[in-house]
Design a protein around this motif. Structure first.
Motif, PDB file in Angstrom:
ATOM      1  N   ARG A   5     -24.931  17.450 -16.149  1.00 44.96           N
ATOM      2  CA  ARG A   5     -23.459  17.246 -16.765  1.00 44.96           C
ATOM      3  C   ARG A   5     -22.611  16.687 -15.575  1.00 44.96           C
ATOM      4  O   ARG A   5     -22.920  17.010 -14.407  1.00 44.96           O
ATOM      5  N   TYR A   7     -19.136  16.421 -13.860  1.00 46.76           N
ATOM      6  CA  TYR A   7     -17.853  17.458 -13.976  1.00 46.76           C
ATOM      7  C   TYR A   7     -16.575  16.354 -13.435  1.00 46.76           C
ATOM      8  O   TYR A   7     -16.937  15.747 -12.400  1.00 46.76           O
ATOM      9  N   ARG A   8     -15.690  16.360 -14.263  1.00 45.99           N
ATOM     10  CA  ARG A   8     -14.522  15.404 -13.662  1.00 45.99           C
ATOM     11  C   ARG A   8     -13.349  16.695 -13.154  1.00 45.99           C
ATOM     12  O   ARG A   8     -13.499  17.939 -13.506  1.00 45.99           O
ATOM     13  N   VAL A  10     -10.329  18.699 -12.871  1.00 46.56           N
ATOM     14  CA  VAL A  10      -9.368  19.214 -13.912  1.00 46.56           C
ATOM     15  C   VAL A  10      -8.080  20.096 -13.168  1.00 46.56           C
ATOM     16  O   VAL A  10      -7.581  20.782 -13.759  1.00 46.56           O
ATOM     17  N   ARG A  75     -16.136  11.834 -10.300  1.00 46.69           N
ATOM     18  CA  ARG A  75     -16.861  13.032 -11.118  1.00 46.69           C
ATOM     19  C   ARG A  75     -18.274  13.395 -10.081  1.00 46.69           C
ATOM     20  O   ARG A  75     -18.279  12.679  -9.163  1.00 46.69           O
ATOM     21  N   CYS A 136     -11.942  27.023 -20.232  1.00 45.28           N
ATOM     22  CA  CYS A 136     -10.525  26.549 -20.586  1.00 45.28           C
ATOM     23  C   CYS A 136     -10.244  27.227 -21.727  1.00 45.28           C
ATOM     24  O   CYS A 136     -10.661  27.227 -22.824  1.00 45.28           O
ATOM     25  N   ARG A 143      -7.150  27.049 -16.922  1.00 50.70           N
ATOM     26  CA  ARG A 143      -8.523  27.294 -16.372  1.00 50.70           C
ATOM     27  C   ARG A 143      -8.592  28.773 -16.037  1.00 50.70           C
ATOM     28  O   ARG A 143      -7.764  29.663 -15.246  1.00 50.70           O
ATOM     29  N   ASN A 165     -16.618  24.726 -21.945  1.00 56.66           N
ATOM     30  CA  ASN A 165     -15.653  23.855 -22.706  1.00 56.66           C
ATOM     31  C   ASN A 165     -14.969  22.819 -21.726  1.00 56.66           C
ATOM     32  O   ASN A 165     -13.629  22.628 -22.760  1.00 56.66           O
ATOM     33  N   PHE A 166     -14.918  22.524 -20.842  1.00 58.83           N
ATOM     34  CA  PHE A 166     -13.938  21.556 -20.172  1.00 58.83           C
ATOM     35  C   PHE A 166     -14.573  19.886 -20.377  1.00 58.83           C
ATOM     36  O   PHE A 166     -15.678  19.904 -20.455  1.00 58.83           O
ATOM     37  N   ALA A 167     -13.745  19.301 -20.564  1.00 64.28           N
ATOM     38  CA  ALA A 167     -14.276  17.668 -20.756  1.00 64.28           C
ATOM     39  C   ALA A 167     -15.033  17.234 -19.697  1.00 64.28           C
ATOM     40  O   ALA A 167     -14.739  17.397 -18.306  1.00 64.28           O
ATOM     41  N   SER A 168     -16.241  16.720 -20.127  1.00 69.65           N
ATOM     42  CA  SER A 168     -16.690  15.931 -18.929  1.00 69.65           C
ATOM     43  C   SER A 168     -17.412  14.613 -19.497  1.00 69.65           C
ATOM     44  O   SER A 168     -17.005  14.173 -20.607  1.00 69.65           O
ATOM     45  N   GLU A 169     -18.317  13.739 -18.861  1.00 75.75           N
ATOM     46  CA  GLU A 169     -18.803  12.568 -19.203  1.00 75.75           C
ATOM     47  C   GLU A 169     -19.686  12.696 -20.453  1.00 75.75           C
ATOM     48  O   GLU A 169     -20.516  13.562 -20.346  1.00 75.75           O
TER      49      GLU A 169
END
Length: 169
Positions: A5, A7-8, A10, A75, A136, A143, A165-169
């Protein structure tokens, strides 16, 4: 290494705009040895900040550095803190955690950390010595660190999801 994954960041925007200081991209044991040798005794007593960038390179900075700055705002495959000890013939990782609320990485990012350390020949414990679960809140967007399997938002009391459940690529 299996697909990881991405990670961006946050965390807060004002943190993202800070300037990086004393960062090393560990491209071999010599770069790690040189960077750690430059740390004072008190500084070595604390963990250092790390990220594994999208190229799988381990990047380190002193503990009070922000991960997003260390990653140049990009990221990452993993983020957290790690502690090193001298073996007399190099260094080994004695503790490593995924705890960092700027990226909130799931413990499943361990393979990226292991691969980065293995690539430069640094012995490690084989897994996170302290695993942190982040979620999240779908209700308020806060957070959260999940403690004692209590999936309740610390801010609003809402239920937190069982899966990352955090947004990722």
């Amino acid at each position: 290494m299996a697909e990881c994954r991405r990670y961006r960041y946050v965390g807060p925007a004002e943190v993202r705009d800070r300037t990086a200081v004393d960062v090393v991209a560990v491209d071999g044991s010599a770069s790690l040895d040189g960077w750690l040798a430059g740390r004072g005794g008190g500084e070595l007593a604390e963990p250092v900040t790390f990220v594994v960038d999208l190229d799988g390179v381990l990047r380190l900075a002193p503990r009070r550095s922000e991960h997003v700055v260390l990653a140049d705002g990009r990221r990452v495959l993993a983020a957290g803190e790690m502690s090193f000890a001298s073996t007399g013939m190099g260094w080994r990782v004695v503790a490593v955690t995924n705890q960092w609320t700027g990226y909130c990485p799931d413990p499943d990012c361990w393979p990226a950390v292991a691969s980065a350390l293995d690539r430069v020949g640094v012995p490690h414990p084989g897994g996170f010595t302290d695993r942190v679960t982040f979620r999240c809140c779908p209700g308020c967007g806060e957070r959260n660190i999940v403690r004692d399997e209590d999936f309740t938002c610390a801010m609003c009391g809402g239920a937190l999801p069982a899966q990352w459940n955090f947004a990722s690529e």
